[in-house]
Design an enzyme around this catalytic site. Structure first.
Site, PDB file in Angstrom:
ATOM      1  CG  HIS A  73     -14.173 -44.362   6.184  1.00  0.00           C
ATOM      2  ND1 HIS A  73     -14.851 -45.473   4.964  1.00  0.00           N
ATOM      3  CD2 HIS A  73     -12.857 -45.013   5.759  1.00  0.00           C
ATOM      4  CE1 HIS A  73     -14.150 -45.686   3.925  1.00  0.00           C
ATOM      5  NE2 HIS A  73     -13.107 -45.286   4.614  1.00  0.00           N
ATOM      6  CE1 TYR A 136     -23.572 -47.430   5.579  1.00  0.00           C
ATOM      7  CE2 TYR A 136     -23.041 -49.678   5.600  1.00  0.00           C
ATOM      8  CZ  TYR A 136     -23.208 -47.816   4.106  1.00  0.00           C
ATOM      9  OH  TYR A 136     -22.637 -47.263   3.404  1.00  0.00           O
TER      10      TYR A 136
END
Length: 472
Positions: A73, A136
């Site tokens: 992605h 993240y």
């Protein structure tokens, strides 16, 4: 799992521009371990070009089984990826427009490593240990309206060698349906907004940057920079750069009550609004300034660090605008003098007078260099493309400074007319019969060009630019 303890904080480049792997110091013993996963001050000291990417959200993906595989992605924001526990095999594919489209990088991540993933680079991973926590930071919030780009995990062109064959792992139906590389529409760059698009510099910027879906040229009717609702006028997180070519430049009119209001609105209020938008959204703000921020008493060229000393209202507003923009984390201020571009200007006027046989009186006690709009536009592009250090840069032609009368005589000569028809007069003499307010002019407008040259941009010699301009 074996974690490398005691690493020094460092960065490793990859074949994908902007995608960098970071080695992180991890301190551990028999009880466990500790690391500073994101430490802005130390990263800055180490020269790692990430501390200002502006994370706004922290996410954690927990995976309880070996072989968990997430699709490729690419998102319209930057990501800083690390592992809290466990280990992954990561694969990244450049899905941005450009020469490196399709480039692949793979590596393993454990708690002693991290990776910075630029906007538009496809990100995927496969867990190599059970109970892996993948974490993240991102510098924008998820939006259903944002542009996403996907790539099939099994794309033959990419040639990713997954440690665990894809036939042996569970992949979501959505990830299986993603296109092969040949069918991927590359993610365009972040948007560029050019304000003042109908002005002479705005037109030069359009010629330099061209027409692209991600470049927006806005005139006053398209975007009111003084509006209190400017923050909501665009989805500013989609923009990477704002080039502010809009300004009030009627130097003498600024000395009138009405002009003073307009000058402060355009050159200060609007600039403050743009600065606020840029700072809040991590946008690079490019702002065009003027020699009028100085009083013209400096012997030799003004450096970028010279203190402001404006003489009139216009100069005061430009100095105020510069001070505001200098507080934006990502900014370029281009200080120019004696701007010449498309449309009515001093050079065109002198050429017209020469052709009509008129002998003009021209000021000969102001010294400086011409700044041609096409070169200003080229300098803007250079600073952005090379990611030159943020700050102020003087941008004018190269060569010896001249007076306005010197330039007028050269225009007469280049157009095949007698330069001696130009009569030099002082500034005081020239404006002695003026019936409306006259702004004070700096007598020296020469700007030092060392910093611009140091960035790798070589300004053209003023006379060469003048010849080229008159031939265009």
């Amino acid at each position: 799992m074996s974690i490398a303890f005691g690493k020094s904080l460092s960065v490793r480049e990859t074949p994908i521009p902007g995608l960098v792997v970071l080695d992180l110091p991890v301190h551990g013993d028999a009880r466990g371990w500790f690391k500073e996963n994101w430490q802005r001050e130390k990263m800055t000291a180490a020269g790692i070009d990430l501390p200002d990417f502006g994370p706004v959200q922290n996410n954690v993906s927990f995976n309880d089984a070996v072989g968990t595989t997430r699709g490729i992605h690419a998102e319209p924001w930057d990501k800083y990826v690390s592992v809290a526990t466990g280990r992954i095999f990561g694969a990244w594919v450049d899905l941005r427009e450009g020469e490196t489209f399709g480039a692949v990088f793979t590596t393993e991540l454990d708690p002693s490593t991290a990776i910075f993933v630029p906007r538009g680079v496809g990100n995927s991973y496969q867990t190599l240990e059970a109970d892996t926590a993948y974490t993240y930071l991102v510098n924008d919030h998820w939006s259903p309206d944002a542009t996403y780009t996907f790539l099939n995990l099994a794309d033959e062109t990419s040639g990713i060698e997954w440690p665990i064959p894809l036939s042996d792992v569970e992949i979501s139906a959505k990830d299986k349906a993603h296109p092969r590389l040949t069918d991927v529409v590359p993610m365009p760059p972040k948007k560029i907004l050019v304000t003042g698009a109908n002005g002479q510099l705005g037109r030069a910027l359009r010629a330099e940057f061209g027409e692209h879906p991600w470049i927006e040229y806005a005139a006053r009717d398209d975007l009111d920079l003084t509006s209190p609702d400017l923050d909501a006028a665009r989805r500013w997180r989609d923009y990477g750069t704002i080039i502010n070519a809009a300004a009030y430049t009627k130097v003498d009119a600024a000395e009138t009550p009405e002009g003073r209001v307009e000058a402060w609105a355009s050159n200060v209020t609007a600039v403050a609004s743009l600065a606020r938008v840029a700072a809040a959204n991590g946008v690079t703000l490019v702002h065009v300034s003027s020699d009028y921020v100085f009083d013209g008493r400096e012997e030799g060229g003004y450096t970028e660090e010279a203190p402001f000393s404006p003489l009139g209202v216009y100069g005061q507003t430009k100095a105020a605008g510069d001070a505001i923009v200098s507080g934006v984390p990502r900014h370029y201020i281009l200080r120019t003098s004696w701007v010449i571009g498309d449309g009515p200007n001093f050079v065109r006027t002198m050429a017209s007078l020469a052709q009509r046989g008129i002998s003009p009186r021209v000021v000969d006690d102001q010294r400086g260099r011409l700044s041609f709009t096409d070169e200003i536009a080229a300098a803007v592009r250079h600073l952005l493309d090379t990611r030159a250090p943020f700050g102020t840069y003087n941008v004018t032609s190269e060569g010896a400074d001249m007076t306005w009368a010197d330039i007028a005589r050269r225009v007469f000569e280049l157009t095949g007319h007698d330069p001696m028809k130009v009569t030099g007069v002082t500034t005081e003499e020239y404006f002695s019969s003026a019936s409306s307010p006259v702004a004070p002019r700096p007598l020296s407008s020469t700007l030092a060009l060392d910093r611009l040259r140091g960035s790798g941009f070589v300004p053209r010699v003023g006379d060469d630019s003048l010849v080229r301009y008159l031939e265009s």
